[in-house]
Write a protein that holds these residues in place. Sequence first.
Motif, PDB file in Angstrom:
ATOM      1  N   GLU A 288     -29.796  15.966  13.102  1.00  0.00           N
ATOM      2  CA  GLU A 288     -30.995  15.367  13.683  1.00  0.00           C
ATOM      3  C   GLU A 288     -32.132  16.371  13.770  1.00  0.00           C
ATOM      4  O   GLU A 288     -31.914  17.576  13.688  1.00  0.00           O
ATOM      5  CB  GLU A 288     -30.678  14.842  15.093  1.00  0.00           C
ATOM      6  N   GLY A 289     -33.318  15.853  13.992  1.00  0.00           N
ATOM      7  CA  GLY A 289     -34.502  16.692  14.159  1.00  0.00           C
ATOM      8  C   GLY A 289     -35.728  15.945  13.683  1.00  0.00           C
ATOM      9  O   GLY A 289     -35.613  14.953  12.964  1.00  0.00           O
TER      10      GLY A 289
ATOM     11  N   LEU B  76     -20.870  12.439   2.253  1.00  0.00           N
ATOM     12  CA  LEU B  76     -22.269  12.718   2.612  1.00  0.00           C
ATOM     13  C   LEU B  76     -23.017  11.399   2.667  1.00  0.00           C
ATOM     14  O   LEU B  76     -23.009  10.642   1.690  1.00  0.00           O
ATOM     15  CB  LEU B  76     -22.916  13.548   1.507  1.00  0.00           C
ATOM     16  N   THR B  77     -23.673  11.127   3.761  1.00  0.00           N
ATOM     17  CA  THR B  77     -24.376   9.865   3.859  1.00  0.00           C
ATOM     18  C   THR B  77     -25.599  10.002   4.756  1.00  0.00           C
ATOM     19  O   THR B  77     -25.876  11.090   5.257  1.00  0.00           O
ATOM     20  CB  THR B  77     -23.386   8.753   4.307  1.00  0.00           C
ATOM     21  N   ARG B  78     -26.362   8.917   4.917  1.00  0.00           N
ATOM     22  CA  ARG B  78     -27.606   9.039   5.683  1.00  0.00           C
ATOM     23  C   ARG B  78     -27.969   7.728   6.360  1.00  0.00           C
ATOM     24  O   ARG B  78     -27.487   6.656   5.990  1.00  0.00           O
ATOM     25  CB  ARG B  78     -28.750   9.430   4.755  1.00  0.00           C
ATOM     26  N   GLU B  79     -28.842   7.846   7.374  1.00  0.00           N
ATOM     27  CA  GLU B  79     -29.382   6.655   8.041  1.00  0.00           C
ATOM     28  C   GLU B  79     -30.896   6.749   8.140  1.00  0.00           C
ATOM     29  O   GLU B  79     -31.423   7.856   8.295  1.00  0.00           O
ATOM     30  CB  GLU B  79     -28.778   6.529   9.433  1.00  0.00           C
TER      31      GLU B  79
ATOM     32  N   ALA C 247     -29.275  -2.767  12.609  1.00  0.00           N
ATOM     33  CA  ALA C 247     -28.632  -3.637  11.609  1.00  0.00           C
ATOM     34  C   ALA C 247     -28.109  -2.781  10.454  1.00  0.00           C
ATOM     35  O   ALA C 247     -26.965  -2.937  10.007  1.00  0.00           O
ATOM     36  CB  ALA C 247     -29.617  -4.689  11.106  1.00  0.00           C
ATOM     37  N   ALA C 248     -28.953  -1.862   9.995  1.00  0.00           N
ATOM     38  CA  ALA C 248     -28.540  -0.952   8.912  1.00  0.00           C
ATOM     39  C   ALA C 248     -27.336  -0.122   9.376  1.00  0.00           C
ATOM     40  O   ALA C 248     -26.383   0.106   8.616  1.00  0.00           O
ATOM     41  CB  ALA C 248     -29.704  -0.044   8.526  1.00  0.00           C
ATOM     42  N   ARG C 249     -27.372   0.317  10.620  1.00  0.00           N
ATOM     43  CA  ARG C 249     -26.293   1.157  11.183  1.00  0.00           C
ATOM     44  C   ARG C 249     -24.970   0.401  11.245  1.00  0.00           C
ATOM     45  O   ARG C 249     -23.900   0.942  10.944  1.00  0.00           O
ATOM     46  CB  ARG C 249     -26.712   1.633  12.581  1.00  0.00           C
TER      47      ARG C 249
ATOM     48  N   PHE D  59     -28.401   9.679  12.896  1.00  0.00           N
ATOM     49  CA  PHE D  59     -27.606   8.558  13.428  1.00  0.00           C
ATOM     50  C   PHE D  59     -28.369   8.045  14.638  1.00  0.00           C
ATOM     51  O   PHE D  59     -29.614   8.145  14.678  1.00  0.00           O
ATOM     52  CB  PHE D  59     -26.162   9.037  13.729  1.00  0.00           C
ATOM     53  N   THR D  60     -27.690   7.521  15.644  1.00  0.00           N
ATOM     54  CA  THR D  60     -28.380   6.805  16.736  1.00  0.00           C
ATOM     55  C   THR D  60     -29.339   7.655  17.557  1.00  0.00           C
ATOM     56  O   THR D  60     -30.299   7.127  18.121  1.00  0.00           O
ATOM     57  CB  THR D  60     -27.334   6.158  17.656  1.00  0.00           C
TER      58      THR D  60
END
Length: 213
Positions: A10-11, A37-40, A70-72, A95-96
Motif C-alpha cells: 500500500e501507499g 502476483l496480483t493487484r487491485e 465488487a472487483a475485490r 487491497f482494502t
Amino acid sequence: MSAGLFISFEGIDGAGKSTHIAGLAEALRAAGRTVVLTREPGGTPLSEQLRALVLNDPMDPLTEALLMFAARREHLLQVIEPALGRGDTVLCDRFTDATFAYQGGGRGFDAEVLRTLETWVQAVPALPTGLRQPDLTLWFDLAPQEAARRLAGARAPDKFESQPVEFFRRVAAGYQARRDAEPGRFARIDAGRPREDVWADVRGAVQAKGWLP
Ligand code: TYD
C-alpha cells in the motif's frame, strides 16, 4: 500442505511500491515459495474491466466504493482464496486499506459503510476471525509533496493520480488511521530514501515474520 501467505502493498501514488513487489516475488521464489502476483482493483478478467471503469470514468463516491468492493469480491473468490488454499504466497498490489485511504480518506466517504462492505466482501467463515485480511501489509509511506514530484512527468495520470496534493494528504492520513487500528498487521516502510534502503526494510519486514531466510 503449508499455509498460504497473503501480503499486500500500500501507499499513495508515486510511493514506489512496484519495483519492490517484483523484488520480493523473486526473493520468495528463490526461497522455494510459489508466488501469485496480483493487484487491485483487478486480478480477474471481470475485475480488470471494473478497474478500467473506476480508474478512468467520473462517478459518484458510493458507486466508486461499491465497484472497488465488487472487483475485490471476485478477486478474493477466484484468485486469492484458491491460491491461499494451495499454500501459495499471494503478493497483492493494494487491497482494502486502499479503499479506506482513497475512498474514505481521499473522497471523504463514510468509513462505517466501508467497514460494513469489508465485512460482507471479505467474509471467509472457515477463518477464526471470519474475515480475510492480509497477513502482512507493507505500507510505503512517502510525503505527498515528494510523491507528486516523482509522479510529475511520468506517464499520463489516471483519475486518482491527477488529484491535487491535498487529496493525497487525506489518503496518507487514511493509511495512518488503518495502521493505528491494526499495528500488528502493518510494516511501515519509509519510502523517502534510496531504493536499496527501502528494499532492505521490505526484506527485513518479511524476514522478521520468518518468511524469508
Ligand atoms: P496503482 O495501484 O497505483 O497502479 P498503477 O501503478 O498501475 O497506477 O493504481 C490503482 C489506483 O486505484 C490508485 O490510484 C489507488 C486506486 N484505488 C482506490 O482508490 N481504491 C481501492 O480500493 C484500490 C484497490 C485502489
